[in-house]
Design an enzyme around this catalytic site. Structure first.
Site, PDB file in Angstrom:
ATOM      1  CB  CYS A   1      20.485 -39.122   2.094  1.00  0.00           C
ATOM      2  SG  CYS A   1      19.060 -37.932   3.182  1.00  0.00           S
TER       3      CYS A   1
ATOM      4  CB  CYS B   1       4.339   4.411   7.562  1.00  0.00           C
ATOM      5  SG  CYS B   1       2.766   4.194   8.461  1.00  0.00           S
TER       6      CYS B   1
ATOM      7  CB  CYS C   1      11.368 -36.580  -3.861  1.00  0.00           C
ATOM      8  SG  CYS C   1      10.501 -38.155  -4.498  1.00  0.00           S
TER       9      CYS C   1
ATOM     10  CG  ASN D   1      -0.573   0.940   2.606  1.00  0.00           C
ATOM     11  OD1 ASN D   1      -0.181   1.747   2.620  1.00  0.00           O
ATOM     12  ND2 ASN D   1       0.173  -0.352   3.046  1.00  0.00           N
TER      13      ASN D   1
ATOM     14  CG  ASN E   1       3.283   4.433  11.658  1.00  0.00           C
ATOM     15  OD1 ASN E   1       4.173   4.287  11.869  1.00  0.00           O
ATOM     16  ND2 ASN E   1       2.608   5.207  11.179  1.00  0.00           N
ATOM     17  CG  PHE E   2       9.052   5.940  15.878  1.00  0.00           C
ATOM     18  CD1 PHE E   2       8.663   7.028  15.775  1.00  0.00           C
ATOM     19  CD2 PHE E   2       9.972   5.452  17.173  1.00  0.00           C
ATOM     20  CE1 PHE E   2       8.959   7.543  16.282  1.00  0.00           C
ATOM     21  CE2 PHE E   2       9.390   6.035  17.892  1.00  0.00           C
ATOM     22  CZ  PHE E   2       8.646   7.505  17.879  1.00  0.00           C
TER      23      PHE E   2
ATOM     24  CB  CYS F   1      12.681 -34.345  -0.507  1.00  0.00           C
ATOM     25  SG  CYS F   1      13.784 -35.435   0.320  1.00  0.00           S
TER      26      CYS F   1
ATOM     27  CB  THR G   1       4.712  -2.292   5.611  1.00  0.00           C
ATOM     28  OG1 THR G   1       4.661  -0.844   5.575  1.00  0.00           O
ATOM     29  CG2 THR G   1       2.839  -2.190   5.576  1.00  0.00           C
TER      30      THR G   1
ATOM     31  CB  CYS H   1       6.771 -33.923  -0.695  1.00  0.00           C
ATOM     32  SG  CYS H   1       5.519 -35.335  -1.132  1.00  0.00           S
TER      33      CYS H   1
END
Ligand code: FAD
Ligand code: FMN
Ligand code: SF4
Lengths: 435, 443
Positions: free
Chosen positions: A381, A138, A352, A76, A135-136, A387, A204, A391
């Site tokens: 492995c 936006c 996988c 926004n 509000n520090f 994987c 945000t 999956c």
């Protein structure tokens, strides 16, 4: 039934679900609807000085969608309230009087001059509101005018303004942090030093959600141009969780209450924030996507989960996961696991195999005796979990720990029973040999 | 136009033309852009995708679905056409439930496969709507090739040959090209003149000369073609129809299902077609189902399919059988016709129950009678043998490269023994024969 009542820095609310300062809390009309729907509290849409700011008259939001146009992220470029200060103050007063059991916190953003803050604090106090949130955070618009994240990115300013506020009001002061910094602990510590009762986060994340390739301009586009906005919603939750955890486990900030914000959409998201140390949560995008009724699910889901776990109050589980967030260097390198594919659940999509083959460790077969068959090759492995993540069938691939004393066919080494981390590892030039 | 038994209740206009038009609307309506995005998103982009292996033309299904998901439907269509230039028709008529969608891992996982057929239609419709043919003919090789039969096999062969730079002459005995796409496929699978539009699309590549009304054995001969052309491809389908071989077969009420469907497909206004009140269809394949369903959709009151074996042996897929039953067609298994009757008011077919015995199918001796105004036989088609190539059980014998026993003559589609009577297989064979011809001519 679990007791969901919440006491956050002395502000009481029937549940820990607050609406974050944003359009859902912009007016009496919205806030009353929110309280009717069951929200525990609101942080009123950020107030500023008169003359009130104006918003763009074109689109304010951009979005990122998943399957079936599920909204995953919202962006926004809206500024703070665009209504006269007195109108907001009158409405806040009326709402608080009508809903004494709900939390009403007022978000503030005025220029970095002490007088501006002292004056507005007095006016807010007169409304009977329960507290203020600075509000520090936006990242767009207001920051160009030296407010919002322009303050939140400079710890010294945070400390200074917080101190002014604490000296000029009896109300609890919550400092809302911007994620648009490299290390969230610095602004948070500054807030604490300035005397903040709590921090709330995240605001945000600076973002451009997409580019319109016909107009060659960012979305949302206003007369051919766009501006970076602030990103929120499910997509930012992982960022927010990490920042909450970083503050919660920081020794200097021990005991500093945290209000968790960022992508909370369901009761589970809320429980996760709280498990990492948030005393309550604030919600914006989920409400802006589905309306206020979602709080019914949040309340019900959280209380059922708490009942199932035997937690009587939210404080019973708040912060329980915090000690388990550690530095990489302390992870147990002697813990050895292998992926296991449940052949009964496998639908043979082969994802996988191909991701392991192309991008990882060549540890999953594609065929066995000439037939399509996916099986983990233990000798290759490394238990990276890729994987499991790709999956499509939940629970089909799992990570199984190798018991101590067994031999890892990949390394040929016996799995040790004792814990051993990087600080003790022989490959670490600065390792401290284990006793 | 069916005639029916003498004195039988056969007439046109059982339903209004509006009702008929509604009945023959698209069986699977096209997906909207949003529906396609949602459907495409379900694809897992499988490794060595089983759907692709199950497709006789080997379309890279996972890739085209990913292209749709990425909002690139023209690219998706190109991926499809690269393997199957009749991808638009196949999207409509393939029994996907026994091909790609049966193999889809989501069918195994939850019984709900990715809607591959409908997604394929979404992509191909999108590109075809542009009206621009996506291929250029190859650099001329100077070679001329005769393709006989402009059905799916011949069209696919001709297109691939043109792509390779050969000059193609495409012959067909009928006045209109398309083969069974034009005259056989159920009307509700390809409404809106799609078959014709698709032929135009395929021929849009250029370098293909269409000659309709030219029948092999009448106007042209294999020897003549071999003389005039560098290679010959036969995609002549199956022109003949199997006989019931029971008394009464010659009665006026007994008609050929394929013929009935061809007339329906050619009709300007299907509601003007005469249709029996009670229709009996004999057979168990796609033709039987289509003839029965379309009879019902035209307003026949009672339609019964009688098949001599059990449900599992029917050539029509389960989906097709279900479709017939939901449209109100009765399907009777394990019975064979013994006699067609038209004596006074007694018109219809006498059947005998069957069972599978030690020596194959045998009658039980017990009989029953199904009254009918019209009997449609759909017990398979036969090759109207052209002179020359070796045949086996009524079909042309071909090798793995689709070469017939005659030097320089290839064949594919329903007319060869290697087929399975599906549009998509005919396309695959036409295309592969073209590749083989190209290899032979450029070796
Ligand atoms: C009623 C019915 C419904 C069907 N439904 C489906 C379905 O839903 N899905 C599916 O996959 N398949 C279906 N099929 C099968 C499918 O139509 C065929 O497998 C496919 O058309 C075969 O293609 P082809 O090119 O080999 O032959 P055809 O489509 O039969 O084309 C052969 C062409 O050769 C021409 N020809 C014949 N003899 C000569 C000659 N002597 N000289 C010159 N030209 C000649 C014909 O006029 C025709 O144009 C159906 C078949 C029928 C009969
Ligand atoms: C349209 C919009 C306007 C916002 N305005 C404010 C504001 O005025 N003050 C503020 O502190 N935060 C504002 N925010 C940030 C939210 O309060 C919240 O911190 C952020 O959206 C993350 O939470 P979420 O993921 O639940 O949306 C706004 C967010 C949106 C989407
Ligand atoms: S099998 Fe199904 S899920 Fe896998 S690639 Fe094919 S369509 Fe997609």
């Amino acid at each position: 039934m679990a007791d969901l009542r919440s006491d956050f820095v002395g502000i009481k609310s029937p549940n820990p679900f607050w609406l974050a300062s944003a359009p859902p809390t912009d007016k009496e009309y919205n806030v009353v609807r929110a309280f009717e729907a069951g929200w525990g509290g609101v942080v009123w849409k950020t107030l500023g000085l008169d003359p009130h700011i104006v918003n763009v008259n074109g689109p304010r939001y951009g979005a990122v969608w998943g399957a079936d146009r599920r909204l995953l992220g919202l962006n926004n470029i809206e500024l703070i309230t665009d209504r006269p200060l007195q109108t907001n103050l009158d409405e806040i007063k009326a709402v608080k009087r009508a809903w004494p059991d709900r939390a009403v916190v007022v978000s503030l953003m005025v220029p970095c001059e002490e007088v501006c803050w002292t004056e507005i604090l007095k006016q807010v106090e007169d409304t009977g509101a329960d507290g203020v949130e600075l509000n520090f955070g936006c990242p767009h618009g207001m920051s160009e005018r030296g407010m919002g994240s322009a303050v939140g990115q400079v710890p010294e300013y945070i400390e200074m303004v917080t101190r002014w506020c604490k000296q000029n009001t009896r109300m609890p002061v919550i400092v809302k942090l911007t994620p648009n910094i490299t290390d969230i602990r610095y602004p948070a510590r500054a807030a604490k030093k300035g005397g903040a009762d709590a921090v709330s986060l995240i605001n945000t994340v600076s973002s451009i959600t997409s580019v319109n390739l016909d107009l060659m301009a960012p979305e949302p586009t206003i007369d051919g141009k766009g501006s970076h906005g602030g990103y929120c919603g499910p997509a930012v939750k992982p960022i927010a969780l990490n920042m909450v955890a970083e503050i919660a486990r920081d020794a200097e900030m021990a005991g500093l209450p945290i209000s968790g914000i960022g992508g909370v959409t369901t009761w589970r998201d809320a429980a996760e924030f709280m498990a990492l140390g948030a005393g309550n949560v604030q919600v914006c995008t989920a409400a802006m996507t589905y309306g206020f009724r979602i709080v019914t699910e949040m309340i019900d889901g959280l209380s059922r989960w708490m009942d199932g776990k035997g937690y009587a109050r939210t404080s019973d589980f708040t912060g329980l996961a915090t000690p388990n967030v550690t530095d990489w260097q302390y992870l147990n390198l002697n813990y050895v696991a292998k992926a296991r594919i449940d052949q009964d659940l496998c639908i043979k999509c082969g994802r996988c195999h191909i991701v392991c083959e192309d991008t990882s460790h060549q540890a999953i077969t594609a065929t066995k005796d000439g037939a399509r068959h996916f099986e983990v090759i233990d000798a290759e492995c490394v238990a990276c979990n890729l994987c499991v993540n790709v999956c499509p069938v939940e629970g089909c691939i799992t990570m199984e720990q190798m018991p101590a004393g067994t031999v890892d066919p990949r390394t040929g080494r016996t799995v040790p029973a004792e814990y051993g981390n990087w600080t003790q590892h022989p490959n670490n030039p600065s390792s401290v040999a284990a006793e | 136009m069916t005639h029916g038994f003498e004195g039988a209740d056969v007439k046109a206009g059982r339903l209004t033309s509006e009702q008929v038009a509604a009945n023959f609307a698209d069986l699977h309506p096209p997906l909207t852009r949003h529906e396609a995005a949602v459907a495409a998103d379900r694809c897992y982009f499988c490794y060595d995708a089983p759907c692709m292996t199950a497709c006789p033309t080997g379309i890279d299904i996972a890739m085209f679905i990913r292209q749709i998901a990425a909002d690139n439907p023209s690219g998706a269509a190109k991926t499809i056409f690269d393997q199957n230039i009749l991808g638009g028709m196949c999207a409509r008529v393939c029994p996907t439930e026994t091909l790609c969608e049966e193999a889809c891992v989501r069918e195994a996982a939850e019984g709900k496969p990715v809607e591959i057929g409908r997604l394929q239609r979404f992509a191909t419709d999108h590109l075809m709507a542009d009206g621009v043919h996506p291929y250029q003919p190859g650099v001329s090789t100077g070679r001329k090739i005769a393709v006989v039969g402009a059905g799916p096999a011949g069209l696919a062969c001709a297109h691939r040959l043109a792509l390779k730079g050969h000059a193609v002459t495409l012959f067909d005995a009928k006045p209109k090209p398309g083969g069974l796409n034009e005259y056989g496929i159920a009307a509700y699978k390809t409404p809106g003149g799609f078959a014709e539009a698709e032929v135009d699309f395929v021929l849009g590549i250029g370098n293909i000369t269409l000659e309709t009304g030219k029948a092999l054995g009448r106007d042209i001969s294999i020897d003549g073609l071999k003389w005039d052309y560098d290679a010959v491809f036969l995609g002549i389908g199956l022109g003949g129809v199997n006989a019931l071989c029971v008394p009464g077969e010659d009665l006026s009420g007994v008609e050929d299902a394929v013929e009935f469907i061809a007339e329906l497909r050619s009709a300007e206004d299907p509601s003007a077609l005469a249709i029996g009140r009670r229709v009996v269809v004999i057979g168990g394949g796609m033709t039987a189902i289509d003839a029965a369903v379309q009879s019902k959709l035209l307003g026949a009151e009672d339609v019964t399919i009688v098949y001599r074996r059990g449900q599992e042996s029917m050539n029509a897929s389960l989906f097709e059988q279900d479709l017939a039953q939901t449209k109100g067609v009765a399907i009777k298994h394990w019975a064979k016709p013994v006699r067609v009757v038209c004596e006074g008011e007694r018109r219809g077919v006498e059947f005998e129950y069957t069972r599978s015995g030690s020596g194959g199918l045998e009658g039980t001796g017990e009989t029953f009678f199904v009254a009918a105004d019209v009997v449609l036989k759909a017990i398979g088609q036969t090759l109207e043998t052209p002179e020359g190539p070796a045949t086996e059980r009524g079909r042309i014998v071909v090798d793995a490269e689709l070469r017939t026993s005659l030097d320089g003559v290839w064949a594919g589609g329903d007319c060869v023994a290697a087929g399975d009577d599906l549009t998509v297989t005919a396309v695959a064979q036409g295309r592969d024969a073209a590749e083989s011809i190209h290899r032979a001519l450029t070796a």
